[in-house]
Design an enzyme around this catalytic site. Structure first.
Site, mmCIF file in Angstrom:
data_model
loop_
_atom_site.group_PDB
_atom_site.id
_atom_site.type_symbol
_atom_site.label_atom_id
_atom_site.label_comp_id
_atom_site.label_asym_id
_atom_site.label_seq_id
_atom_site.Cartn_x
_atom_site.Cartn_y
_atom_site.Cartn_z
ATOM 1 N N GLY A 124 0.825 -1.435 -0.120
ATOM 2 C CA GLY A 124 0.008 0.104 0.086
ATOM 3 C C GLY A 124 0.772 1.177 -0.018
ATOM 4 C CD GLU A 159 12.316 -5.966 -13.283
ATOM 5 O OE1 GLU A 159 12.196 -5.889 -11.893
ATOM 6 O OE2 GLU A 159 11.774 -7.043 -14.065
ATOM 7 C CE LYS A 186 -5.111 -0.197 14.159
ATOM 8 N NZ LYS A 186 -6.049 -0.248 15.307
ATOM 9 C CB CYS A 233 -16.876 2.951 -20.988
ATOM 10 S SG CYS A 233 -16.007 3.608 -22.567
ATOM 11 C CG LEU A 234 -17.837 -3.102 -22.559
ATOM 12 C CD1 LEU A 234 -17.662 -3.375 -24.149
ATOM 13 C CD2 LEU A 234 -17.355 -4.289 -21.814
ATOM 14 C CG MET A 244 -24.011 3.867 -22.899
ATOM 15 S SD MET A 244 -23.511 5.621 -23.238
ATOM 16 C CE MET A 244 -22.635 5.481 -24.649
ATOM 17 C CD GLU A 263 -14.672 -3.596 -27.788
ATOM 18 O OE1 GLU A 263 -15.493 -2.855 -27.535
ATOM 19 O OE2 GLU A 263 -13.617 -3.636 -27.027
ATOM 20 C CG HIS A 288 -13.901 5.611 -17.864
ATOM 21 N ND1 HIS A 288 -14.195 4.215 -17.336
ATOM 22 C CD2 HIS A 288 -13.602 5.488 -18.858
ATOM 23 C CE1 HIS A 288 -14.157 3.377 -18.428
ATOM 24 N NE2 HIS A 288 -13.535 4.008 -19.484
ATOM 25 C CD GLU A 310 -14.566 4.582 -13.902
ATOM 26 O OE1 GLU A 310 -15.578 5.131 -14.143
ATOM 27 O OE2 GLU A 310 -14.090 3.621 -14.638
HETATM 28 N N1 GLN Z 1 -14.227 -1.349 -25.438
HETATM 29 C C1 GLN Z 1 -14.797 -0.137 -25.765
HETATM 30 C C2 GLN Z 1 -14.480 0.892 -26.577
HETATM 31 O O1 GLN Z 1 -13.029 0.744 -26.718
HETATM 32 C C3 GLN Z 1 -15.110 0.377 -24.341
HETATM 33 C C4 GLN Z 1 -13.921 0.979 -23.531
HETATM 34 C C5 GLN Z 1 -14.219 1.071 -22.212
HETATM 35 O O2 GLN Z 1 -14.967 0.342 -21.582
HETATM 36 N N2 GLN Z 1 -13.389 1.725 -21.679
HETATM 37 O O3 GLN Z 1 -14.976 1.694 -26.747
#
Ligand code: GLN
Length: 536
Positions: A17, A150, A240, A380-381, A383, A404, A508, A510
């Site tokens: 961490g 490395e 801890k 993203c994916l 959606m 895709e 994204h 997040e």
């Molecule tokens: N694979 C999809 C694209 O390239 C979604 C990408 C993702 O979820 N970040 O558009």
């Protein structure tokens, strides 16, 4: 203003961490009024994190300027207010490639290129370059552990920095693990001794030792450890295992680590009570109950692959004063065991992803969430999948897909971003639409209500997009376009209005959530999950 540096290295084992700990220290220092930033040095040979499978080192964190970086940068942004950029993460591969490129251009005038000084100079150049922006302290995390082959060029570079800029401007922190052996009820310091020996042999004497163990070290133990390494008890910091990472700033503060830093660098500053962090811990303690959320993805064997999504869900919980139980479900499992494994969840999220593995399970997941009125959040994916499912099962476009997953599809609702859209995307970026883009929200949408704003800026990482030529059919069947890019060429948010909570976004969210403010979409999603089980 002269910049000060804090370097953190790790020993004995990885995954202790370092990123969270250094981000926590940065946060305390920022709270005391200092201007701080962080850098992550990654010893691997990849040019950047973009091509690494998330099940190896965790998620790829995208910065506002579109760099695809190590997940630790996500912690940095969640803990401090300074934003990260492509200048905050370097890999060994990147450094080597830069040196080799210069060599090809003849920049070294016939000399033999060596790790010392050429590679180490390139590393130092990147570390010090950030200082020009006038930070009080730059905190630098050296990835991996000192025992790794490395890491050596990075360790040599940070050793030299004490000579270059003076030891009074530098603090070396070493993070180690103290294993506890149950049957003799004792912690063992032998692995630490080896690790510090290694560090000393490189020429680095640690100033601070942070000791991870499964309980707090006693004073006596601290004195014992300190005496081994010519240190004072004050700089032996015990960490801890904790139930929440948001306790770490408080644990470090309690042991005076920030005072040590301020004294050493001669900053005379008011103290901080870390009220912001205490508030979070209080909320965690006083939660109203819990909701169960499933993340249906494919990199489920390593939770770090979804780190920012997991954290953003927790932030959504903090803002609603509820505990979020997160369940990672592999979508291939749904293909094998059936959709009923999802029946205990109060909300379902399909995160970003690439490639066609596990897509059938995800399509079933969305259909289930849509029909059973379970709050659904597609990122993203997630959606893309939601749109394919809607087009096939609501509109009746049975042959639609994303190119895709099916490059021969004649009527794809999701297709590759066309060349015309690349006018603002650099060639080097592999035709990926990356980083911050502005989006305009539809005033009639739930998203508009949640953001409480007409314009938003969100981070992107995608190669495929919604096919604008087919979307009208879906709109006719009730789909709502809640947000588009400013030039209207990208659909950024979709909603199903006659559903308790169904949102898909192309970006994204997040990546910009933090524990103090949360993110409007995650806060709304968790609220909807609470409503489903009548928890208010
Ligand atoms: N694979 C999809 C694209 O390239 C979604 C990408 C993702 O979820 N970040 O558009």
């Amino acid at each position: 203003m002269n910049v000060n540096y804090i370097f953190i290295t790790g020993g004995v084992t990885s995954s202790l961490g370092k990123g969270i700990i250094i981000a926590s220290l940065a946060s305390i220092l920022e709270n005391r009024g200092l201007k701080v930033t962080l850098i992550k040095l990654d010893p691997y040979i990849n040019m950047d994190a973009s091509t690494i499978n998330p099940t190896q080192n965790g998620e790829i964190f995208v910065t506002s300027d579109g760099a695809e970086t190590n997940l630790d940068l996500g912690y940095y942004e969640r803990f401090i207010t300074t934003k990260m950029s492509r200048n905050n993460n370097f890999t060994a591969g990147y450094i080597y490639s830069e040196v080799l490129k210069k060599e090809r251009q003849g920049a070294y005038l016939g000399v033999t290129i060596k790790v010392i000084p050429h590679i180490t100079n390139a590393i130092k150049k990147h570390i010090t370059k950030l200082g020009k922006k006038k930070y009080d302290i730059i905190l630098v995390e050296v990835g991996g552990i000192v025992e790794d082959i490395e890491s050596l060029p990075f360790l040599e570079a940070i050793r030299q920095m004490a000579v270059d800029i003076g030891k009074d401007k530098i603090i070396y922190i070493h993070l180690i693990l103290l294993p506890y052996i149950k049957n003799v009820k004792e912690i063992k310091i032998k692995p630490t001794q080896y690790s510090i020996k290694k560090l000393l042999s490189i020429g680095i004497q640690p100033d601070v030792l942070i000791c991870r163990s499964n309980y707090s070290l006693s004073n006596l133990e601290k004195i014992k450890i300190a005496s081994f390494y010519n240190l004072s008890k004050q700089v032996i910091i015990s960490l801890k295992d904790v139930s929440s990472i948001y306790k770490i700033p408080i644990l470090l503060k309690k042991q005076g680590l920030d005072n040590y830093v301020c004294n050493k660098f001669k900053f005379n500053l008011r103290d901080t009570k870390l009220t912001k962090w205490k508030k979070i811990l209080n909320t965690e303690l006083n939660s109203k109950g819990y909701v169960n959320i499933s993340i249906v993805g494919k990199y489920t064997k390593l939770p770090d692959a979804y780190k920012s999504v997991i954290e953003a869900l927790k932030h959504g919980g903090l803002k609603n004063q509820v505990h979020v139980n997160i369940h990672l479900i592999n979508s291939e499992l749904i293909e094998i065991e059936g959709i009923n494994i999802l029946n205990k969840f109060d909300g379902i999220l399909i995160p970003g992803g690439f490639g066609s593995r596990g897509i059938q399970g995800k399509l079933k997941t969305v259909q289930y969430a849509r029909k059973k009125n379970i709050p659904y959040f597609g990122i993203c994916l997630g959606m893309h999948i939601a749109l394919i499912e809607f087009a096939r099962n609501v509109v009746g476009m049975i042959d639609t897909d994303s190119t895709e997953f099916n490059s021969n599809c004649k009527n794809p609702i999701i297709k590759l971003i066309s060349k015309n859209n690349y006018f603002n995307i650099k060639k080097l970026q592999k035709k990926m639409r990356l980083g911050n883009k502005q989006c305009k929200l539809n005033k009639l949408s739930l998203s508009y209500q949640l953001y409480n704003s007409s314009y938003i800026i969100e981070r992107h990482r995608h190669q495929y997009k919604v096919n604008n030529l087919l979307i009208n059919k879906l709109i006719q069947y009730g789909l709502l376009i809640a947000g588009r890019s400013i030039d209207k060429s990208f659909i950024e948010i979709i909603e199903i209005p006659n559903h308790p909570w169904f949102i898909g976004c192309q970006f994204h969210p997040e990546f910009i959530s933090n524990p103090h403010n949360g993110h409007p979409l995650f806060i709304g999603f968790i609220k909807a999950a609470m409503k489903k089980i009548n928890l208010n």
